[in-house]
Every structure is written in structure tokens, then in C-alpha cells.
Motif scaffolding. Sequence first.
Motif, mmCIF file in Angstrom:
data_model
loop_
_atom_site.group_PDB
_atom_site.id
_atom_site.type_symbol
_atom_site.label_atom_id
_atom_site.label_comp_id
_atom_site.label_asym_id
_atom_site.label_seq_id
_atom_site.Cartn_x
_atom_site.Cartn_y
_atom_site.Cartn_z
ATOM 1 N N LYS A 268 23.112 -21.951 -32.624
ATOM 2 C CA LYS A 268 23.719 -23.310 -33.489
ATOM 3 C C LYS A 268 23.337 -24.160 -32.237
ATOM 4 C CE LYS A 268 27.684 -20.011 -33.606
ATOM 5 N NZ LYS A 268 29.615 -20.275 -33.137
ATOM 6 N N SER A 269 23.504 -25.396 -32.716
ATOM 7 C CA SER A 269 23.248 -26.218 -31.907
ATOM 8 C C SER A 269 23.607 -26.644 -31.436
ATOM 9 C CB SER A 269 23.016 -27.897 -32.922
ATOM 10 O OG SER A 269 24.945 -27.720 -33.496
ATOM 11 N N MET A 270 22.877 -27.759 -29.833
ATOM 12 C CA MET A 270 23.895 -27.366 -28.617
ATOM 13 C C MET A 270 25.058 -28.268 -28.938
ATOM 14 S SD MET A 270 21.658 -26.013 -26.914
ATOM 15 C CE MET A 270 22.189 -26.856 -25.224
ATOM 16 N N ASP A 271 25.027 -29.133 -29.954
ATOM 17 C CA ASP A 271 26.378 -30.234 -30.030
ATOM 18 C C ASP A 271 27.292 -29.088 -29.675
ATOM 19 O OD1 ASP A 271 25.183 -32.425 -29.086
ATOM 20 O OD2 ASP A 271 25.078 -33.064 -31.091
ATOM 21 N N GLU A 272 27.377 -27.601 -30.886
ATOM 22 C CA GLU A 272 28.121 -26.512 -31.316
ATOM 23 C C GLU A 272 28.568 -25.908 -29.936
ATOM 24 O OE1 GLU A 272 27.157 -26.570 -36.341
ATOM 25 O OE2 GLU A 272 26.216 -24.852 -34.537
ATOM 26 N N ASN B 269 28.064 -26.747 -26.786
ATOM 27 C CA ASN B 269 28.474 -27.344 -25.998
ATOM 28 C C ASN B 269 30.237 -27.507 -26.777
ATOM 29 O OD1 ASN B 269 26.214 -27.452 -24.083
ATOM 30 N ND2 ASN B 269 25.881 -29.480 -25.164
ATOM 31 N N ALA B 270 31.035 -27.716 -27.768
ATOM 32 C CA ALA B 270 31.869 -28.295 -27.762
ATOM 33 C C ALA B 270 32.480 -26.986 -27.851
ATOM 34 C CB ALA B 270 32.151 -28.690 -29.247
ATOM 35 N N GLU B 271 32.392 -25.523 -27.973
ATOM 36 C CA GLU B 271 33.188 -24.856 -28.062
ATOM 37 C C GLU B 271 33.191 -23.957 -26.465
ATOM 38 O OE1 GLU B 271 30.453 -21.154 -29.342
ATOM 39 O OE2 GLU B 271 30.828 -21.564 -31.497
ATOM 40 N N GLU C 73 33.696 -26.516 -23.694
ATOM 41 C CA GLU C 73 34.262 -27.363 -23.628
ATOM 42 C C GLU C 73 36.034 -26.640 -24.001
ATOM 43 O OE1 GLU C 73 33.780 -30.674 -24.760
ATOM 44 O OE2 GLU C 73 31.518 -32.052 -23.830
#
Length: 215
Positions: A29-33, A35-37, A39
Amino acid sequence: MSFAMQDETANNTDEQDVPVDQPVEDSNKSMDEINAEIEQELEEAMVEEELNREDQLEAEVAELKNKLLRTAADLENYRKRSTRDKADAIRYGNQRLLEDLLPVIDNFGMGMQASEQDSGSMIYMGMSMVQKQLDDFLANQGVQVVDLQPGAKFDPKVHDAMAQEESETFEEGQIIRVMRKGYKMGDRLVRPANVVVVQAPAVESEEASEEASAE
């Protein structure tokens, strides 16, 4: 076939297993995904903690409320008890003095009865005035004579049976006469009345004994 040709044929076969024009799927997974999880998990944890904190605060508030109500009830009971004790202290404060005074009143009353035969004398008139003052004093202190009339039913709460006698006029358990007056202060008995009570006739007692023996 030469060894060089066999190697070339094997290489061509391996290249055909994975076509060049088909991209390989990346499972990372990408880092944005990520980080979103993270959060989202943090937010859910914070919400759950906040809810638990609210439940804890509500429980503490309910406990403090119960303690406050119990304290208020205890305080009200203490106030009522103090008021009642104060009223009783004022109302019955002179009881010990009255208990010591009652024998004097009894003796004075016997003196009055002995002097009734000379009711026209100045001494008797003076004693009558003193008797009235004593009666007024007792009334002002809230003291009342235990009201007894011949034939009244014996009550162990306010009477002391000093003797028993047979009577043709009254029934068993009724009072024949009063030997010494009893007194009450309000609802409190200061001194019981000494009385003589009717007993069962001897004949009836003997018949009852014979019947009991026959049985």
C-alpha cells in the motif's frame, strides 16, 4: 541440435511464461493509505476512550448525588432529633423535681382528708387554698392525675395492683379503690397509681380447681 540452440529455446520458453506487456500487481500500500488507516484507528480509539470517560464521569456524578442525598437525609434526621430532644428537655425538665414533690403532695392530701370534719375552720380553709395552689402548679407543669374511677379496668401500664379483694359490686380485674394517686406528665408516666383490684370469688376458684382435677 547444438547446445547453443537448446539454451536459446529454453530462454524463449521462460520469456513466454511471463508476458512482457502484462504488468505485475504491487501488493504494497502507499504511504498515504497507511497514514489514513492509522489516523482512522486513532480517531476510533479516541472516540471509544471519550465514551468510556463519559460513562465513568456519569457514574461518579451518580455516586456523588447519592452521597449528597444521604448526607442531606442524615442532616434532616439529626435536625428533627435535636428539635425533639430539646422539646423533651423543656417539657420534662422538671420531672425529677416533681417526683420528689409528689410524696409531699400525698401527705398534704391525707392531712386534708383528716381535717374535712372541721371544714369550717380557718385552718381547713387555709389548707384548701394551699391545695388549690398545688393543683394549679401541677397543671402549669403539664402534670395530670391518672384518671381513675371505681370500676375502671386494671391497666398494668399505669396501675400497680397493691392488693386483691372480692367484690359483689365489681367484676374480676376491675379497680375497687385507689390507695395512692398516679401522675402523668404529657404522655409520660411519672408515677403509677396504686390500686386494689377485684379478685375471683373463692368459691369459683375452688370449683375451677375441682373441674381441672376431674379432667
